[in-house]
Design an enzyme around this catalytic site. Sequence first.
Site, PDB file in Angstrom:
ATOM      1  N   GLU A 162      48.152  80.237  34.971  1.00 24.61           N
ATOM      2  CA  GLU A 162      49.565  80.192  35.164  1.00 24.61           C
ATOM      3  C   GLU A 162      49.766  78.903  36.053  1.00 24.61           C
ATOM      4  OE1 GLU A 162      51.907  82.657  34.543  1.00 24.61           O
ATOM      5  OE2 GLU A 162      52.707  80.661  34.713  1.00 24.61           O
ATOM      6  N   LYS A 222      43.598  73.648  34.592  1.00 24.80           N
ATOM      7  CA  LYS A 222      44.475  74.295  35.681  1.00 24.80           C
ATOM      8  C   LYS A 222      43.928  73.889  37.038  1.00 24.80           C
ATOM      9  CE  LYS A 222      46.428  77.032  38.230  1.00 24.80           C
ATOM     10  NZ  LYS A 222      47.586  77.778  38.387  1.00 24.80           N
ATOM     11  N   CYS A 278      46.757  77.881  46.357  1.00 30.55           N
ATOM     12  CA  CYS A 278      45.878  77.309  45.129  1.00 30.55           C
ATOM     13  C   CYS A 278      45.597  76.071  45.582  1.00 30.55           C
ATOM     14  CB  CYS A 278      46.805  77.154  43.986  1.00 30.55           C
ATOM     15  SG  CYS A 278      47.270  78.889  43.191  1.00 30.55           S
TER      16      CYS A 278
HETATM   17  C1  UDX Z   1      46.920  84.070  42.623  1.00 31.19           C
HETATM   18  C2  UDX Z   1      46.561  83.453  41.250  1.00 31.19           C
HETATM   19  O1  UDX Z   1      46.668  84.918  40.310  1.00 31.19           O
HETATM   20  C3  UDX Z   1      45.357  83.301  41.025  1.00 31.19           C
HETATM   21  O2  UDX Z   1      45.120  82.319  40.076  1.00 31.19           O
HETATM   22  C4  UDX Z   1      44.614  82.450  42.361  1.00 31.19           C
HETATM   23  O3  UDX Z   1      43.442  82.316  42.041  1.00 31.19           O
HETATM   24  C5  UDX Z   1      45.107  83.211  43.548  1.00 31.19           C
HETATM   25  O4  UDX Z   1      46.406  83.528  43.503  1.00 31.19           O
HETATM   26  P1  UDX Z   1      48.162  86.229  43.268  1.00 31.19           P
HETATM   27  O5  UDX Z   1      48.856  86.812  42.373  1.00 31.19           O
HETATM   28  O6  UDX Z   1      49.122  84.788  44.211  1.00 31.19           O
HETATM   29  O7  UDX Z   1      46.869  85.348  42.612  1.00 31.19           O
HETATM   30  O8  UDX Z   1      47.532  86.943  44.120  1.00 31.19           O
HETATM   31  P2  UDX Z   1      48.061  88.168  45.050  1.00 31.19           P
HETATM   32  O9  UDX Z   1      49.211  87.907  44.897  1.00 31.19           O
HETATM   33  O10 UDX Z   1      46.916  88.493  46.221  1.00 31.19           O
HETATM   34  O11 UDX Z   1      47.599  89.539  44.130  1.00 31.19           O
HETATM   35  C6  UDX Z   1      46.551  89.901  43.550  1.00 31.19           C
HETATM   36  C7  UDX Z   1      46.671  91.391  43.584  1.00 31.19           C
HETATM   37  O12 UDX Z   1      45.301  92.036  42.781  1.00 31.19           O
HETATM   38  C8  UDX Z   1      46.629  92.183  44.491  1.00 31.19           C
HETATM   39  O13 UDX Z   1      47.881  92.757  44.901  1.00 31.19           O
HETATM   40  C9  UDX Z   1      45.402  93.083  44.895  1.00 31.19           C
HETATM   41  O14 UDX Z   1      45.840  94.092  45.325  1.00 31.19           O
HETATM   42  C10 UDX Z   1      45.169  93.156  43.240  1.00 31.19           C
HETATM   43  N1  UDX Z   1      43.620  93.462  43.113  1.00 31.19           N
HETATM   44  C11 UDX Z   1      42.796  92.501  43.522  1.00 31.19           C
HETATM   45  C12 UDX Z   1      43.456  94.635  42.171  1.00 31.19           C
HETATM   46  O15 UDX Z   1      44.254  95.119  41.692  1.00 31.19           O
HETATM   47  N2  UDX Z   1      41.734  94.767  41.825  1.00 31.19           N
HETATM   48  C13 UDX Z   1      40.913  94.021  42.405  1.00 31.19           C
HETATM   49  O16 UDX Z   1      40.049  94.272  41.938  1.00 31.19           O
HETATM   50  C14 UDX Z   1      41.227  93.008  43.096  1.00 31.19           C
HETATM   51  C1  UDX Z   2      51.067  75.184  42.938  1.00 31.33           C
HETATM   52  C2  UDX Z   2      51.548  74.466  41.338  1.00 31.33           C
HETATM   53  O1  UDX Z   2      52.681  73.593  41.786  1.00 31.33           O
HETATM   54  C3  UDX Z   2      51.663  75.436  40.457  1.00 31.33           C
HETATM   55  O2  UDX Z   2      51.845  74.566  39.195  1.00 31.33           O
HETATM   56  C4  UDX Z   2      50.330  76.186  40.392  1.00 31.33           C
HETATM   57  O3  UDX Z   2      50.355  77.164  39.184  1.00 31.33           O
HETATM   58  C5  UDX Z   2      50.121  76.887  41.702  1.00 31.33           C
HETATM   59  O4  UDX Z   2      50.026  75.891  42.659  1.00 31.33           O
HETATM   60  P1  UDX Z   2      52.577  76.498  44.488  1.00 31.33           P
HETATM   61  O5  UDX Z   2      51.218  76.440  45.509  1.00 31.33           O
HETATM   62  O6  UDX Z   2      53.365  77.710  44.437  1.00 31.33           O
HETATM   63  O7  UDX Z   2      52.338  75.623  43.271  1.00 31.33           O
HETATM   64  O8  UDX Z   2      53.613  75.415  45.239  1.00 31.33           O
HETATM   65  P2  UDX Z   2      53.918  73.852  45.321  1.00 31.33           P
HETATM   66  O9  UDX Z   2      55.137  73.628  44.893  1.00 31.33           O
HETATM   67  O10 UDX Z   2      53.077  73.207  44.432  1.00 31.33           O
HETATM   68  O11 UDX Z   2      53.717  73.410  46.774  1.00 31.33           O
HETATM   69  C6  UDX Z   2      52.487  73.292  47.518  1.00 31.33           C
HETATM   70  C7  UDX Z   2      52.473  72.847  48.627  1.00 31.33           C
HETATM   71  O12 UDX Z   2      52.666  71.432  48.818  1.00 31.33           O
HETATM   72  C8  UDX Z   2      53.390  73.605  49.602  1.00 31.33           C
HETATM   73  O13 UDX Z   2      53.051  73.522  50.793  1.00 31.33           O
HETATM   74  C9  UDX Z   2      54.578  72.462  49.558  1.00 31.33           C
HETATM   75  O14 UDX Z   2      55.321  72.454  50.835  1.00 31.33           O
HETATM   76  C10 UDX Z   2      53.823  71.184  49.507  1.00 31.33           C
HETATM   77  N1  UDX Z   2      54.690  69.929  48.982  1.00 31.33           N
HETATM   78  C11 UDX Z   2      55.032  69.905  47.864  1.00 31.33           C
HETATM   79  C12 UDX Z   2      54.728  68.716  49.879  1.00 31.33           C
HETATM   80  O15 UDX Z   2      54.111  68.826  51.204  1.00 31.33           O
HETATM   81  N2  UDX Z   2      55.211  67.684  49.328  1.00 31.33           N
HETATM   82  C13 UDX Z   2      55.873  67.600  48.056  1.00 31.33           C
HETATM   83  O16 UDX Z   2      56.455  66.507  47.711  1.00 31.33           O
HETATM   84  C14 UDX Z   2      55.360  68.808  47.365  1.00 31.33           C
END
Ligand code: UDX
Ligand code: UDX
Length: 464
Positions: A162, A222, A278
């Site tokens: 993603e 990724k 991430c």
């Molecule tokens: C993201 C991205 O999916 C992943 O690529 C990255 O490595 C971590 O962040 P995100 O959706 O932001 O994940 O994570 P989170 O909001 O923590 O959601 C994960 C969900 O999975 C939670 O709601 C948790 O309860 C659930 N979960 C976790 C299950 O349902 N089963 C499990 O065994 C573990």
């Molecule tokens: C990132 C990637 O952009 C996305 O493609 C991937 O799927 C998940 O990780 P995210 O972590 O949601 O997304 O936010 P992003 O907009 O990338 O910002 C990451 C961090 O960098 C934030 O703390 C943001 O404030 C900071 N940032 C971003 C800066 O400090 N300066 C910049 O110019 C841009």
Amino acid sequence: MKIKSICCIGAGYVGGPTMSIIAQKNPHVKVTVVDLNSERISNWNNKDLSKLPIYEPGLSQIVFESRGRNLFFSTDIDRAIDESEMIFISVNTPTKTYGSGKGMASDLKYVELCARQIAKVSKSDKIVVEKSTLPVKTAEAIQNILENNTNGVKFQILSNPEFLAEGTAMRNLEVPDRVLIGGDMSTKEGQEAVKALVNIYLSWVPKNHILTTNLWSSELSKLVSNAFLAQRISSINSISELCESTGANIQEVSKAIGMDSRIGSKFLNASVGFGGSCFQKDILNLVYISKSLGLNEVANYWHQVILMNDHQRSRFTRLIIKTLYNTVSGKIISFLGWAFKKDTNDTRESSAIYIADLLIDEHAIVRVYDPKVTATQMQCDLNRLNSRSEKENEKYLIYRDNPYDALKGSHAVAIMTEWDDFKKYDWNEIYNNMEKPAFIFDGRNILNRDEIEKIGFVYKGIGL
Ligand code: UDX
Ligand code: UDX
């Protein structure tokens, strides 16, 4: 093959929004999102759309449109797996906090548990899609687990990382720069599985934006995308320090270099350091993989991006302390923003947490306002660092649900998140209610320095 039913394990920041869009664009496909966390699921099912468990602009309308039609949220994981032809794994993969690879490798415990669960309950062939960001070659491990635990059911594994960024997730999902799908292209079954997933995306994504590769290229792309983005921030942040020492201005430098079309203007905002679930984790994975393969130079090269980020956080903290006459003990430092970026309530790895912790080490009172983050979340974030007892943390970290209250009587304001609203505040009124001299540490360079200084504030930005 036309898929008619999809299940997604993990109803988080990735699983929730992604499945909402897939359901909206494919009204004839039944999409069920499941999660172990029953509170999260009941919030996804809440009639009051403002109570959805995650805040993301535009999300609630899309959930409203599809929920109950072909989009369902449930805790019945086994049933959803069994009834689906395609299963997305979207659970979190935190950095390991124990054992080998501690502090670096991803903890794949949850992903493995999902794979075992899928193997156990599946009675028909399935396509399993890795949505969570995973270290390279995880698909192989999932495949092994699935193949060794079934009675004749066949699985195809795909990688579909993603690329959405929080705060802009819905737009990123609607008009993605690209959709990446990795699969086993050497077999007919592999190719068919890839095609089935391509078809889901073709409902709204133009064909030339859908890229198919082998599994490992997809997994690695990724990690590398995030590493390159984070590297830009660390690069510009390193130059911000140089600007402060020379009189150059980071905003002018960013603009000047960003206009070179080979460099481009995005991700060049100097800041208090990047956060989010991430960047750090993915780079650490890249470092760990490189180290495991004996590629030490590669590992060190990428590790430097993280070290620079840590440095930017501590440098900002030291600037606050030094400017406040080398002592912040007993002083109130008000934070505007706690989320790792604007337009999200996600706080994972937010610089605000680390900077608050360092300031509290110096016995400062940190008073925080964030438009979308709750008091409980803030306390949890700080407690997780384990620097001091929870009781002690509660003494030093004070939450306010109104910015003017948060700033009243404080010695300094530190802007941690670039929320648009912060620019619109009545800074005259804020100035009048603060201790003097009143300091602003603008960790995001969002305020107009001249106007702020005219009011009477002492203004410190990043790289200015
Ligand atoms: C993201 C991205 O999916 C992943 O690529 C990255 O490595 C971590 O962040 P995100 O959706 O932001 O994940 O994570 P989170 O909001 O923590 O959601 C994960 C969900 O999975 C939670 O709601 C948790 O309860 C659930 N979960 C976790 C299950 O349902 N089963 C499990 O065994 C573990
Ligand atoms: C990132 C990637 O952009 C996305 O493609 C991937 O799927 C998940 O990780 P995210 O972590 O949601 O997304 O936010 P992003 O907009 O990338 O910002 C990451 C961090 O960098 C934030 O703390 C943001 O404030 C900071 N940032 C971003 C800066 O400090 N300066 C910049 O110019 C841009």
